[in-house]
Each structure stands twice: as C-alpha cells, then as structure tokens.
Design a protein around this motif. Structure first.
Motif, short mmCIF file in Angstrom:
data_model
loop_
_atom_site.label_atom_id
_atom_site.label_comp_id
_atom_site.label_asym_id
_atom_site.label_seq_id
_atom_site.Cartn_x
_atom_site.Cartn_y
_atom_site.Cartn_z
N LEU A 1 -25.65 6.78 50.53
CA LEU A 1 -24.49 6.03 51.05
C LEU A 1 -23.18 6.72 50.66
CD1 LEU A 1 -25.58 2.32 50.45
CD2 LEU A 1 -25.61 3.60 52.61
N ALA A 2 -23.12 7.24 49.45
CA ALA A 2 -21.91 7.95 49.00
C ALA A 2 -21.69 9.21 49.84
CB ALA A 2 -22.02 8.31 47.52
N MET A 3 -22.76 9.91 50.17
CA MET A 3 -22.64 11.09 51.02
C MET A 3 -22.14 10.70 52.42
SD MET A 3 -26.02 13.21 49.87
CE MET A 3 -25.75 14.53 51.05
N LEU A 4 -22.67 9.60 52.94
CA LEU A 4 -22.25 9.15 54.27
C LEU A 4 -20.83 8.59 54.26
CD1 LEU A 4 -25.56 7.53 55.57
CD2 LEU A 4 -24.52 9.71 56.28
N ASP A 5 -20.35 8.18 53.09
CA ASP A 5 -18.97 7.74 52.97
C ASP A 5 -18.02 8.93 53.12
OD1 ASP A 5 -17.07 5.68 52.58
OD2 ASP A 5 -16.83 6.25 50.49
N GLU A 6 -18.50 10.12 52.74
CA GLU A 6 -17.71 11.34 52.90
C GLU A 6 -17.63 11.75 54.36
OE1 GLU A 6 -19.72 14.22 50.49
OE2 GLU A 6 -18.81 13.50 48.63
N ARG A 7 -18.79 11.68 55.06
CA ARG A 7 -18.82 12.05 56.47
C ARG A 7 -20.16 11.65 57.09
NH1 ARG A 7 -21.29 16.59 58.42
NH2 ARG A 7 -22.38 17.89 56.91
N SER A 8 -20.16 11.45 58.39
CA SER A 8 -21.39 11.15 59.12
C SER A 8 -22.31 12.37 59.06
CB SER A 8 -21.07 10.83 60.57
OG SER A 8 -20.22 9.72 60.66
N ALA A 9 -23.62 12.10 59.13
CA ALA A 9 -24.58 13.21 59.05
C ALA A 9 -25.92 12.78 59.62
CB ALA A 9 -24.75 13.66 57.61
N TYR A 10 -26.73 13.76 59.99
CA TYR A 10 -28.09 13.48 60.42
C TYR A 10 -29.02 13.81 59.26
CZ TYR A 10 -28.17 18.50 61.67
OH TYR A 10 -28.08 19.86 61.65
N GLY A 11 -30.28 13.42 59.39
CA GLY A 11 -31.23 13.50 58.28
C GLY A 11 -31.33 14.84 57.59
N TYR A 12 -31.46 15.90 58.36
CA TYR A 12 -31.61 17.22 57.74
C TYR A 12 -30.35 17.61 56.97
CZ TYR A 12 -32.57 22.15 57.07
OH TYR A 12 -32.76 23.39 56.50
N GLU A 13 -29.17 17.26 57.51
CA GLU A 13 -27.92 17.54 56.79
C GLU A 13 -27.86 16.80 55.46
OE1 GLU A 13 -24.34 18.30 59.92
OE2 GLU A 13 -25.16 16.27 59.89
N ILE A 14 -28.34 15.57 55.47
CA ILE A 14 -28.36 14.77 54.24
C ILE A 14 -29.30 15.41 53.22
CG2 ILE A 14 -28.99 12.53 53.26
CD1 ILE A 14 -28.04 11.33 56.02
N THR A 15 -30.49 15.79 53.67
CA THR A 15 -31.46 16.43 52.77
C THR A 15 -30.88 17.72 52.19
OG1 THR A 15 -33.30 15.49 54.02
CG2 THR A 15 -33.80 17.35 52.59
N THR A 16 -30.27 18.53 53.05
CA THR A 16 -29.65 19.78 52.59
C THR A 16 -28.52 19.50 51.62
OG1 THR A 16 -30.23 20.85 54.68
CG2 THR A 16 -28.51 21.90 53.39
N GLY A 17 -27.71 18.49 51.93
CA GLY A 17 -26.61 18.13 51.03
C GLY A 17 -27.10 17.69 49.67
N LEU A 18 -28.21 16.95 49.64
CA LEU A 18 -28.80 16.54 48.37
C LEU A 18 -29.25 17.76 47.57
CD1 LEU A 18 -30.87 13.48 49.62
CD2 LEU A 18 -29.00 13.39 47.95
N ARG A 19 -29.92 18.68 48.25
CA ARG A 19 -30.40 19.89 47.57
C ARG A 19 -29.23 20.73 47.07
NH1 ARG A 19 -35.29 20.66 51.78
NH2 ARG A 19 -36.66 19.15 50.77
N ASP A 20 -28.17 20.83 47.87
CA ASP A 20 -26.98 21.58 47.46
C ASP A 20 -26.34 20.96 46.22
OD1 ASP A 20 -27.36 23.27 49.62
OD2 ASP A 20 -25.73 22.40 50.82
N ARG A 21 -26.52 19.65 46.05
CA ARG A 21 -25.95 18.95 44.89
C ARG A 21 -26.91 18.94 43.70
NH1 ARG A 21 -23.29 16.32 49.28
NH2 ARG A 21 -21.16 15.72 48.75
#
Length: 114
Positions: free
Chosen positions: A18-38
């Motif tokens: 939810l915090a990631m989506l508060d930064e910007r809209s995203a699709y599933g793979y972007e969210i997964t990649t963002g988690l890994r990047d973090r």
C-alpha cells in the motif's frame, strides 16, 4: 533468520505494498520488482499477486486494465481513499510496535541481560 523474516513480512506486506502504491500506481510485476529493489528479495511473485487480489477484494485499490505491448492488458493498481485510510492505520500500528520493541531492546541492554 530467513524464516523469521518471512513470517514477519507476511504480517507487514500489505502495508508495504500500500505504501508503494501511495507513491505511484503500478502493475503486479512492477510492484514485485520494486520490492526486490528495496531489499525484499525473498518475496515470491505469487505472494504479491495473491495480495493484490485480496486488497482489490477489500476495496483498497482501484484497478484499471491498461493495454500491454506484449500479451493481455495489465491490471494497474492505484490506492483509493479506503486504501489510504488502511495505510495510515498501518503506519500508526507500525510506529506503536517499533517504539515498544525499541524500548524492550533498550531495557534488555540496560539490564545487562542477553
């Protein structure tokens, strides 16, 4: 430590996404990649997709199907008002727990126990 981290992430992953989506809209793979990047490398893609289904069913996000260059349309998730309320509750709970755990850690160190 890995299994303990996995268990703790299960309880906090919704808030993290939810915090990631508060930064910007995203699709599933972007969210997964963002988690890994973090640094959340242990989170499986299937876990993220299952979570996205749950938060959509709970009405915490808006979903828009966006055409994809390759394959079927992508579901893009955006935080809505209910999601922002849930995120605010998550951060309040997180601060409460973090303060209590830090105090417990300080008390343990001050008492010489280990």
């Amino acid at each position: 430590m890995a299994s303990q981290l996995t268990e703790m992430l299960k309880g906090t992953l919704e808030g993290i996404v939810l915090a990631m989506l508060d930064e910007r809209s995203a699709y599933g793979y972007e969210i997964t990649t963002g988690l890994r990047d973090r640094g959340f490398a242990e989170i499986a893609e299937g876990t993220v997709y299952a979570l996205l289904v749950r938060i959509e069913q709970r009405g915490l996000v808006e979903v828009e199907k966006v055409p994809s260059e390759k394959g079927p349309p992508r579901k893009v998730y955006s935080l809505n008002a209910a999601g922002r309320t849930r995120l605010a509750e998550f951060w309040a709970t997180w601060r409460f727990l973090a303060e209590r755990i830090a105090q417990l850690d300080d008390d343990t160190h001050e008492g010489g126990a280990r």
